[in-house]
Design an enzyme around this catalytic site. Structure first.
Site, mmCIF file in Angstrom:
data_model
loop_
_atom_site.group_PDB
_atom_site.id
_atom_site.type_symbol
_atom_site.label_atom_id
_atom_site.label_comp_id
_atom_site.label_asym_id
_atom_site.label_seq_id
_atom_site.Cartn_x
_atom_site.Cartn_y
_atom_site.Cartn_z
ATOM 1 N N TRP A 154 42.483 47.286 44.479
ATOM 2 C CA TRP A 154 42.989 47.797 44.496
ATOM 3 C C TRP A 154 44.165 48.243 43.765
ATOM 4 O O TRP A 154 44.700 48.951 44.474
ATOM 5 C CB TRP A 154 43.249 46.780 46.183
ATOM 6 C CG TRP A 154 43.699 45.954 45.545
ATOM 7 C CD1 TRP A 154 43.192 44.902 45.701
ATOM 8 C CD2 TRP A 154 44.962 45.021 45.307
ATOM 9 N NE1 TRP A 154 43.845 43.647 45.753
ATOM 10 C CE2 TRP A 154 44.996 44.038 44.945
ATOM 11 C CE3 TRP A 154 46.225 45.748 44.980
ATOM 12 C CZ2 TRP A 154 46.068 43.010 44.214
ATOM 13 C CZ3 TRP A 154 47.101 44.905 44.220
ATOM 14 C CH2 TRP A 154 47.297 43.668 44.523
ATOM 15 N N ASN A 155 44.438 47.942 42.776
ATOM 16 C CA ASN A 155 46.013 48.013 42.298
ATOM 17 C C ASN A 155 45.734 50.117 41.975
ATOM 18 O O ASN A 155 47.139 50.633 41.700
ATOM 19 C CB ASN A 155 46.534 47.240 41.232
ATOM 20 C CG ASN A 155 45.233 47.276 40.291
ATOM 21 O OD1 ASN A 155 44.428 47.223 40.254
ATOM 22 N ND2 ASN A 155 45.534 46.946 39.267
ATOM 23 N N LYS A 178 32.003 51.640 44.196
ATOM 24 C CA LYS A 178 32.715 50.582 45.522
ATOM 25 C C LYS A 178 34.304 50.075 45.287
ATOM 26 O O LYS A 178 34.061 49.355 44.742
ATOM 27 C CB LYS A 178 31.116 49.308 44.835
ATOM 28 C CG LYS A 178 31.332 48.515 46.109
ATOM 29 C CD LYS A 178 32.480 47.640 47.259
ATOM 30 C CE LYS A 178 32.814 46.919 46.675
ATOM 31 N NZ LYS A 178 34.386 46.363 47.993
ATOM 32 N N GLY A 231 39.023 43.874 37.968
ATOM 33 C CA GLY A 231 39.430 42.901 39.218
ATOM 34 C C GLY A 231 39.465 41.838 38.296
ATOM 35 O O GLY A 231 40.101 41.964 36.997
ATOM 36 N N GLU A 253 36.810 44.775 33.298
ATOM 37 C CA GLU A 253 38.382 44.765 32.368
ATOM 38 C C GLU A 253 38.964 44.040 33.319
ATOM 39 O O GLU A 253 39.213 44.508 35.232
ATOM 40 C CB GLU A 253 38.908 46.181 32.412
ATOM 41 C CG GLU A 253 40.113 46.505 32.004
ATOM 42 C CD GLU A 253 41.262 46.062 33.070
ATOM 43 O OE1 GLU A 253 42.093 45.090 32.893
ATOM 44 O OE2 GLU A 253 41.935 47.184 33.694
ATOM 45 N N LEU A 254 39.489 43.000 32.890
ATOM 46 C CA LEU A 254 40.087 41.884 33.994
ATOM 47 C C LEU A 254 41.530 41.488 33.997
ATOM 48 O O LEU A 254 42.213 42.418 33.537
ATOM 49 C CB LEU A 254 38.754 39.957 33.706
ATOM 50 C CG LEU A 254 38.051 40.330 33.492
ATOM 51 C CD1 LEU A 254 37.363 39.400 32.943
ATOM 52 C CD2 LEU A 254 37.153 41.367 35.039
ATOM 53 N N CYS A 287 47.303 45.588 35.682
ATOM 54 C CA CYS A 287 46.680 43.879 34.865
ATOM 55 C C CYS A 287 47.245 44.334 33.422
ATOM 56 O O CYS A 287 47.375 42.975 32.570
ATOM 57 C CB CYS A 287 45.458 44.619 34.865
ATOM 58 S SG CYS A 287 44.780 46.072 33.644
ATOM 59 N N GLU A 388 47.678 34.281 36.004
ATOM 60 C CA GLU A 388 48.158 36.194 36.745
ATOM 61 C C GLU A 388 48.642 35.835 37.606
ATOM 62 O O GLU A 388 48.350 35.545 38.263
ATOM 63 C CB GLU A 388 47.022 36.624 36.329
ATOM 64 C CG GLU A 388 47.168 38.208 36.572
ATOM 65 C CD GLU A 388 45.966 38.988 36.580
ATOM 66 O OE1 GLU A 388 45.014 38.789 37.083
ATOM 67 O OE2 GLU A 388 46.528 39.889 35.514
#
Ligand code: TXE
Length: 495
Positions: A154-155, A178, A231, A253-254, A287, A388
């Site tokens: 969502w960021n 999605k 996410g 990509e975490l 992130c 995080e």
């Protein structure tokens, strides 16, 4: 009751409700009130989207297009995004709470992704192998994978989508996005531009709903060839496991717990601004947030004083005002999570020198605002230094020398980004070599480009997005052998 904007999904070139007609509300984080209704897709809708993307990949106009024609479509899309940048930026501000100052710039920049990858579309070249076999011609082709799935957080919905969609379509794949259930509106608005650009039906689809419903159904759908995910580390791990059960390709990509390291030889004025932009820009919901500020002990106290002086002037409030600097947190669970981490840090014995809770200023209204928060006296073993937070919460950690800085910086499970502030070029190079992070910024922070590879070391992810390298993760290599011999040699031995 206020009027809701009622959105539809975009599947196979058609605007559609969820098969069972269910919807969910999307909220404005500044007012705390719902403003839009989004279709709540489930397994049946996942199936429709996957079949539409697969059909578009295998039949119809898309596979017939020449690479330069795919490129031309991507460039046309880029121009349409530029045309509608302001309108879409305002929708994101309303749905996400991001600052208009940041979104206006971001939407003007996003077209570059489609120009860049549009330009790469007709530069995907195989090789002729100088084969060791007699009377044989051998070459490689790089071919698309099929229907690719992009799951976004969502960021920064449209930026994260650009990282994935640009290379995927340039390579000749089809795509389903999605988006996060918290911020689906901008991706649905974006789909209107894809339609207007004239991409064949089913080349780009948007399937909305919750992660554990339509998201999971898409990840395991047999028609999906690849999953590109942005996410949390936790959900990313789950998506990886689920996709592995069918041997799908995955890029992840975490999160991060990125160190922003200030040495005693740094230009302190710039470093203070870098520390602020590392953690309070985008309300810390990025992130790459520089959430651990490592300060050399010699400059620690004066740096903290300067940091407080600047951070305490941050203007909070309505994200649609150009001069707002810190907006609301995007979602209620995230709001609670950030506040909870502040309590955890206090309980761990860190010293709160700024903020430290909900923002109750009048300009924050009913929004989900957290005061910009700074903790000093943080030990790198504390949870506030290891986990995080994804909010405007900074942990300040002192160090004595380069080795200790490096040890603290690398002593986390993440490795997404790192900042180094120094005027010594030898130190800058040594640190950039030894920091375990996919991106190292020296005397700057949060610089990202379509042409520069981006991704994580360690548990911050798998694979790279952006840059020429990214396109290879949407391609597979085929080796072609053509015999020029007039007769087939002994069939019982390998050639
Ligand atoms: O993220 P999730 P959430 C971090 C941040 C935040 C936490 C949770 O710390 O507090 O993650 O946020 C989809 N199968 N980051 O819950 O769960 C989901 O619908 C398939 C950091 O929003 O990771 C959404 O589209 N998909 C991060 C996407 O995954 C699933 C950015 C991300 O959701 C799924 C965002 C499933 N089983 C949050 N479950 C960063 N580092 O940039 C969920 N999804």
């Amino acid at each position: 009751m206020a009027e809701f904007v009622r959105y539809k999904m975009f599947i196979g070139g058609k605007w559609t409700d969820a098969a069972d007609g269910e919807v969910f509300e999307s909220f404005n984080p500044f007012t705390g009130k719902p403003w839009a209704l989004i279709p709540r897709g489930k397994a049946e809708d996942a199936n429709r989207a996957a079949e539409a993307a697969h059909t578009a990949f295998t039949t119809g106009d898309w596979p017939k297009l020449k690479a330069f024609q795919r490129g031309a479509l991507l460039r046309k899309l880029a121009d349409l995004i530029a045309r509608d940048a302001e309108r879409i930026a305002h929708i994101e501000v309303r749905d996400n709470g991001k600052l208009i100052a940041e979104m206006a710039g971001q939407l003007r920049y996003i077209p570059q992704w489609y120009h860049y990858f549009g330009g790469l579309a007709d530069k995907i070249e195989g090789a002729v192998i100088p084969t060791d076999k007699a009377e044989m011609f051998n070459f490689t082709r790089h071919e698309p994978l099929g229907a690719c799935l992009g799951i976004t957080a969502w960021n920064s919905p449209l930026l994260l989508l650009a990282y994935k969609l640009g290379p995927a379509l340039a390579a000749g794949n089809t795509f389903i996005c999605k988006p996060s259930e918290f911020t689906s509106a901008s991706t649905l608005e974006f789909a209107k531009l894809v339609e207007e650009a004239g991409f064949p039906p089913g080349v780009f689809n948007v399937a909305t709903g919750f992660g554990n419903e339509i998201g999971d159904a898409l990840v395991v759908h047999p028609r999906i060839a690849k999953v590109a995910f942005t996410g949390s580390e936790r959900t990313g791990t789950k998506v990886y496991e689920r996709a592995a059960s069918q041997l799908k390709r995955v890029t992840l990509e975490l999160g991060g717990k990125s160190p922003n390291i200030v040495f005693d030889d740094a230009d302190l004025d710039n470093a203070v601004k870098g520390a602020i932009s590392g953690i309070f820009a985008a309300t810390g919901q990025t992130c790459v947030a520089g959430s651990r500020l490592l300060l050399h002990e010699k400059i620690h106290n004066q740096f903290v004083d300067r940091l407080l002086a600047l951070a305490s002037t941050a203007k909070m409030g309505d994200p649609s005002h150009m001069d707002t600097q810190v907006g609301p947190v995007t979602t209620p669970p995230q709001y609670e999570k950030v506040l909870n981490y502040i309590e955890i840090a206090k309980g761990e014995g860190a010293t709160c020198v700024l903020g430290g809770g909900r923002a109750k200023r009048p300009e924050c209204g009913d929004g989900w605002f957290v005061e910009p928060t700074i903790f000093t006296g943080v030990d790198n073993k504390m949870r506030i230094a290891q986990e995080e937070v994804f909010g405007p919460v900074l942990s300040v950690i002192p160090f004595r020398d380069d080795d200790e800085a490096l040890h603290i910086a690398n002593d986390v499970m993440y490795g997404l980004a790192a900042g180094v502030w120094t005027q010594n070029i030898r130190r800058a190079l040594a640190m950039s070599e030894r920091l375990q992070a996919g991106t190292v910024w020296v005397n700057t922070y949060r610089a990202i480009s379509y042409m520069t590879p981006f991704g994580g070391y360690k548990r911050s992810g798998l694979g790279r997005e952006n840059g020429q390298e990214a396109i290879m993760s949407y391609l597979q290599t085929k080796a072609v052998w053509i015999s020029t011999a007039t007769d087939v040699p002994n069939p019982f031995v390998m050639r």
